[in-house]
Structure formats: C-alpha cells, structure tokens
Design an enzyme around this catalytic site. Structure first.
Site, short mmCIF file in Angstrom:
data_model
loop_
_atom_site.label_atom_id
_atom_site.label_comp_id
_atom_site.label_asym_id
_atom_site.label_seq_id
_atom_site.Cartn_x
_atom_site.Cartn_y
_atom_site.Cartn_z
N HIS A 85 1.29 -0.74 -0.35
CA HIS A 85 -0.15 0.30 -0.05
C HIS A 85 0.57 1.03 -0.51
O HIS A 85 0.18 1.91 0.17
CB HIS A 85 -0.73 0.18 1.16
CG HIS A 85 -1.96 -1.09 1.41
ND1 HIS A 85 -1.33 -2.10 2.42
CD2 HIS A 85 -2.66 -1.27 0.49
CE1 HIS A 85 -2.19 -3.57 2.06
NE2 HIS A 85 -3.35 -3.25 1.31
N ASP B 252 -6.20 10.68 8.27
CA ASP B 252 -8.23 11.28 8.47
C ASP B 252 -9.44 10.57 9.58
O ASP B 252 -9.87 10.34 9.69
CB ASP B 252 -7.82 9.68 7.56
CG ASP B 252 -7.31 8.37 8.20
OD1 ASP B 252 -7.14 8.64 9.29
OD2 ASP B 252 -7.50 7.34 7.99
N THR C 257 -8.47 2.57 11.89
CA THR C 257 -8.56 1.64 13.05
C THR C 257 -9.64 2.22 14.22
O THR C 257 -9.98 2.01 15.14
CB THR C 257 -6.54 2.09 13.62
OG1 THR C 257 -6.10 2.22 12.74
CG2 THR C 257 -6.51 1.34 14.83
P1 ADP Z 1 -5.89 5.57 11.17
O1 ADP Z 1 -5.04 5.20 12.19
O2 ADP Z 1 -6.46 3.88 10.69
O3 ADP Z 1 -5.53 6.03 10.10
P2 ADP Z 1 -7.33 7.44 12.73
O4 ADP Z 1 -6.63 8.23 12.57
O5 ADP Z 1 -9.33 7.22 13.14
O6 ADP Z 1 -6.76 5.99 11.87
O7 ADP Z 1 -7.32 6.69 14.61
C1 ADP Z 1 -5.84 6.87 14.46
C2 ADP Z 1 -6.05 6.82 15.87
O8 ADP Z 1 -6.07 5.57 16.39
C3 ADP Z 1 -4.88 6.66 17.06
O9 ADP Z 1 -4.22 8.18 17.15
C4 ADP Z 1 -4.68 6.05 17.92
O10 ADP Z 1 -5.61 7.21 19.12
C5 ADP Z 1 -5.70 5.20 17.73
N1 ADP Z 1 -5.40 3.75 18.01
C6 ADP Z 1 -4.75 3.60 16.06
N2 ADP Z 1 -4.09 2.14 16.98
C7 ADP Z 1 -4.79 1.64 18.26
C8 ADP Z 1 -4.32 0.23 19.40
N3 ADP Z 1 -3.90 -0.10 18.14
N4 ADP Z 1 -5.16 0.47 20.05
C9 ADP Z 1 -5.86 1.60 20.39
N5 ADP Z 1 -6.28 2.82 19.42
C10 ADP Z 1 -5.23 2.70 18.73
MG MG Z 2 -5.45 8.42 10.28
#
Ligand code: ADP
Ligand code: MG
Length: 579
Positions: free
Chosen positions: A217, A397, A441
């Site tokens: 990716h 995002d 996530t």
């Molecule tokens: P992505 O990381 O998939 O782009 P988002 O940007 O919406 O998703 O969310 C990011 C947030 O997700 C991070 O700032 C953190 O707080 C939370 N996060 C990421 N991985 C984990 C995890 N394994 N456990 C708990 N919270 C997590």
């Molecule tokens: Mg993100």
C-alpha cells in the site's frame, strides 16, 4: 494513474458489479463480498480470503473449487468491516466452520477478529490465520509483526486445497499456519500507485531509483538505491530471501515472482531466468513456480519474490487443482465440484428483531441518543482540527473518520430508538454503523467500545452509577482486546484507562453518575494532553514516531472531547429534570 472510473466513491462497488457480471459461473455476490456460485458440499470447512481491494487477482479472483469459498472485499487498500466479514462467513459456512486468512494489518486483524466473535456467538466455528511473510517489515525475531504480502496467495491456496481434500477445521488451521511459517517475501518498487480519483500517486520513487522493501500500500521501504539491471535485481531478491530462510532443512521451495501492476510479464520472465539459475546454484529445487500478477497494488511498478519451503504435504496441496476466475491449475474434475449444489439458496443473515424495552430502558436509550447526537455535532465541528493532528505523524484521516462514524452512529441509533428498544440495542446499532462507516483503526475501536458499553446498560431499570463504571470498563476491555495497545503506546488507551479508573474511584467514593463522569472526563482531558510527550509504539503513526513528539495523540484527543461532551449532556439532563 487509475484512469477509468465513474465515481471514485463507488469504485469498489462498481468493480464488484462488473466482476460478478463477468464470472457468473464462478461467483455470486453477497453483502460484503462474493462466494462460490455453486455451494460446496455440507461438512466442508470454508476458507475465506479478504482484505482491501486494489490487489486483483487477490483476493476475489481466487474464489472457486480448489480455492477459496468466499472473499470479503473492502474498499481500495482499506480493511473490510466486521459486518462484511461476518456476512461472507455466514454465507459460506457448511456446518464445519470458517477459516479466514488475510495479510497482517491492524484494521483487518480487528475487523476479522470481531467477525470471528460474532460467528462463534451464532454457534459457527471460526478462526483467523494471519499471513506475515514480508521480511522487510520487521526483524525475524518479530515475525508476528511482519506484514502479509504475496505470501497470502500461497497460504490461501494451501489452506483451501486442504479444506477441499476434507481436512477438518483444526487441520486446515494447522496447515495454513505451517505454510505461513515457511513463507518469505521481499518486494521492490520503481514507481508509486494512484488511488481512483486522485491525481498524485500515494508515494513516489525518484527516476532511476528503486525502493527496497516497500509495502503493497506504499508503506515506506527499508532503503532506496540505484535502479539495478534485471539480473542484479534477481540477485538482490534471492540473496535477501535465502538469508531469511526458515530453519526447515528443506531444499525444495515453490516460488512466486509477482508483478505489482505495472511491470510486464516479459520483464518478469527476464528476471525469473536469473532467479531460477541462482536458486539452482544455491542447491534449492523450485517446484511449480508462478511468474505473473497474483497480488497487485493498483498500478504500482515493481515486483516481489516469494519463497515457500515445502514438505510433502505442502507440495501436494500447492499442486492440487483449482478452478477460479483468475487462477486455474490442473484438471478440476473435483469430487467436490460434482457434489456442489448449483443455485442453492444462500442462508439469510439472522434478522435483527427489535425487542421493545420497558419505559426505564427507553428513557436510558433516549439519553444515549442525546449523547450520541452531541458527540456527532461536536466531532463535525472538530473535523479539521483532528485531521491536522493526525496529519503530523499519521495519515490525516482521523477527523474525517470520526465525523463519518459518529454521523452514521446517530442515524442508526435514532432509527433503533424509534422502535422502542433499550440502551443496549441502541448502542449495538450505533457501534456497528460507526465501525462500518468510519474506516480506520479508531472507527473499529469506537464501534466495539460502544457495543460493549451498551451490553452492560440495563433495559428494565434506570442506569445506576455502577452501570456506567461496568460499561466503561467493558468498553476499555474491548479496545485493548482488539487493538492490543498498552498504556504509553500513545493511543486513545492513554485517555481511556485514566478515565475508567477515575470514574470507578469517584463512584466508589459515593459520587453520582453525572458528577463522577464529569470529573473522570477532566482526568481524561489531562491525560490526552500529556500524550504529547509520548512516542507512538503502535498504529499508523509508529514509523514516524519522532515527528509526533510535542503533539497529542489524535485518538486520545477526540476521545477526551467526546467524554467531556457526554458529561455536559448528563449534567444538562439533570437540569432538565429539576425544572
Ligand atoms: P488510522 O490510524 O487507521 O488512520 P484514525 O486516524 O481514525 O485511524 O485513528 C488514529 C487513532 O487511533 C490514533 O491516534 C490512536 O489513538 C488510535 N489507535 C491506533 N491504533 C490503536 C490501537 N492499536 N489501540 C488503540 N488505539 C489505537
Ligand atoms: Mg489516521
């Protein structure tokens, strides 16, 4: 470039429509993906592949006799939702259980993990086999942290052939994990790939250079070097993998020299000529290799080499016949195919019946809806700010995901509440909608947290402060079970743990639910601010950890904002009552 699309937002759906129209004798569409057109015999273990799209023929291209029973199809480079995986799992089960197999990515782990839990709650055995073949993505000592790339193809093929042969559930899982343990891949890229609707590639490799060890990716590689000749590249790939050979004693491998999307078969054959000579010189015998495009990355220029060290069982399963839209091998005069039932109706997903709650439950549900509405409005206002926080070390995002997730949640919650259900059912509807629509996530974690919180709110009486503590603890447990983050990893867990602890001690000390919540939200706000000092140890921000120091974690920040807003709703609620 990805040039041909109608609407980038519906690219994946439109792709699936065309795929199914092209291959009606192989596949039929179900919510969340595709399954075999002919249902296999009762008692056969089902093997389901999946992940984001953008990798054709992986993963939906290999559904058919001898290969997968179904494929869960996410948006381009995005994990499918738990709902998607659950729906495909329900459709393919023939009474012997469902083995999901996919590459190791956080979103996929969480969503397929939730799907397994849901299937098991329905009495269907289910298990995830996570593929971890990419040697560039983590050191050998941490194989379970490695990404899954083209090794996916080998593991899916072997697991599927085993299921077709009649292996039972535990044996399919065993042989799939065995295949994964013996599979290694290394990839290179000469140029990036472009998402539909975007005018710039996700990443770029400078002219005349090559990125070594990039993810499929566009995740950053381990190094960049001058563009090699075909035979120099063959040597880099062979040496890189032989140095990583598992300790098996086997001198027999199967191999995939895989094109990533914009590297031609002719170029691959030129490289393969040297790869096969080098392997022979190293005393390694190659059995039934594949040279071609098996796991692509949209239009990425580049290729990868995958080796699986074989034993007799793995060799037999690798060689077994298969007949699918994108991959055919041997002569599938499968007994299984004869027994397959054409046009048999697929099972319906269990209907969600709305159980009307007593007035106390409906009142709590109304407060829940109010809280969700307040969160959705707040996150809508904070979208840009949260996006900016996430752009510093993550992918930017977070604001968008939280806005989409919370908007979907309030819509689903209001719909559920209209039917007179209690708080648990409202939060299940809200959580599932949040997880399905947010992407990312945090969306999966918020979805699971809301669901788990709701499970502990009573329908038949007003919620007590102790219920809030139990709900918040359950939400925290769900987040940690799925995300496996520890305190100090710089995630939303760093705000949620202190919140739950403070809530509990306030309630134990005799505070009312609303007082306890408000004070615990203050603690969470402080804790979220303090995450600025931390370095991310998990999630998308991990590779750029240093850059994130000085900035609070986006997920912890949005959580603290939301908890504070709920505190205000609870307090406002009380004022209304007093009037
Ligand atoms: P992505 O990381 O998939 O782009 P988002 O940007 O919406 O998703 O969310 C990011 C947030 O997700 C991070 O700032 C953190 O707080 C939370 N996060 C990421 N991985 C984990 C995890 N394994 N456990 C708990 N919270 C997590
Ligand atoms: Mg993100």
């Amino acid at each position: 470039m990805t040039r041909l699309y109608d609407d980038p937002a519906t690219f994946t759906e439109d792709m699936v429509t065309g795929f199914v129209a092209a291959h009606p004798s192989y596949v039929r569409q179900v919510p969340g993906g595709v399954v075999r057109a002919k249902r296999p015999r009762q008692g056969k273990v089902a093997v389901v592949t999946g992940g984001g799209s953008g990798h054709y023929p992986a993963f939906c291209g290999v559904v058919g006799p001898g290969f997968a029973d179904g494929s869960v199809i996410g948006n381009v480079f995005t994990s499918p939702s738990a709902d998607d995986a659950y729906s495909v799992g329900r459709a393919v089960d023939r009474g012997a259980g469902v083995v999901f197999s996919f590459g190791n990515y956080a979103g996929d782990n969480m969503n397929f993990g939730l799907a397994v839990e849901r299937l098991e709650r329905d009495g269907i055995r289910a298990h995830n086999v996570v593929v971890t073949d990419d040697v560039a993505s983590a050191p050998a000592a941490e194989q379970n942290k490695r990404r899954g790339v083209v090794g996916d193809f080998v593991v899916f093929k072997i697991a599927s052939a085993a299921a077709e042969e009649g292996y039972d559930f535990d044996e399919v899982v065993r042989v799939a994990e065995h295949a994964n343990a013996r599979t290694r891949s290394l990839g290179v890229a000469f140029d990036g790939c472009t998402l539909p609707g975007q005018d710039k590639p996700l990443f770029e490799v400078p002219e005349g250079r090559m990125g070594l060890g990039l993810g499929i990716h566009g995740e950053p590689g381990v190094s960049e070097r001058e563009m090699p000749s075909a035979s120099e590249l063959a040597k880099i790939l062979v040496d890189g993998l032989l140095a990583e050979a598992p300790e098996t004693g086997s001198r027999r491998v199967t191999a995939i020299l895989n094109g990533l999307g914009a590297t031609k078969y002719e170029e691959l054959f030129v490289v393969w000529g040297t790869v096969s000579r080098l392997l022979a010189e190293a005393g390694v015998e190659v059995v039934a290799p594949e040279v071609g495009e098996l796991v692509t990355s949209l239009d990425m220029a580049g290729c990868s080499l995958t080796l699986t060290w074989l034993d007799d069982e793995l060799e037999r399963l690798w060689q077994a016949p298969a007949d699918t839209p994108a991959y055919r091998k041997g002569n599938v005069e499968l007994a299984a195919a004869d027994a397959a039932v054409e046009d048999e109706e697929l099972p319906e997903l269990p209907e969600k019946v709305a159980v009307v709650a007593p007035p106390e439950g409906q009142a709590t549900a109304a407060t829940v809806v109010q809280g969700l509405r307040a969160i959705a409005d707040l996150l809508h206002d904070k979208e840009e700010e949260l996006g900016r926080l996430d752009a510093i070390a993550g992918d930017g995002d977070h604001g968008r995901g939280m806005t989409r997730g919370s908007a979907a949640a309030i819509e689903a919650a209001e719909e559920a509440a209209k039917q007179g259900v209690g708080p648990a059912a409202v939060l299940v509807a809200a959580g599932d909608a949040w997880a399905a629509k947010a992407g990312g996530t945090s969306g999966v974690l918020w979805g699971a947290a809301l669901r788990s919180f709701g499970d502990l709110l009573p329908d038949h009486r007003a919620a007590l402060p102790g219920d809030l503590v139990a709900g918040a603890s359950a939400a925290l447990a769900a987040v940690q079970r799925l995300g496996r983050a520890e305190l100090g990893d710089k995630t939303l867990v760093d705000a949620l743990v202190p919140f739950v602890e403070a809530l509990r001690s306030e309630v134990d000390g005799g505070a009312s639910g609303r007082e306890a919540w408000a004070r615990a939200a203050e603690v969470a706000t402080d804790a979220a601010a303090k995450t600025a000092d931390l370095r991310p140890r998990t999630g998308r921000a991990r590779p750029l950890a240093e850059r994130s120091v000085g900035t609070p974690d986006p997920g912890a920040t949005s959580l603290a904002l939301a908890l504070t807003r709920i505190g205000e709703v609870l307090a406002g609620d009380r004022k209304d009552e007093q009037k």
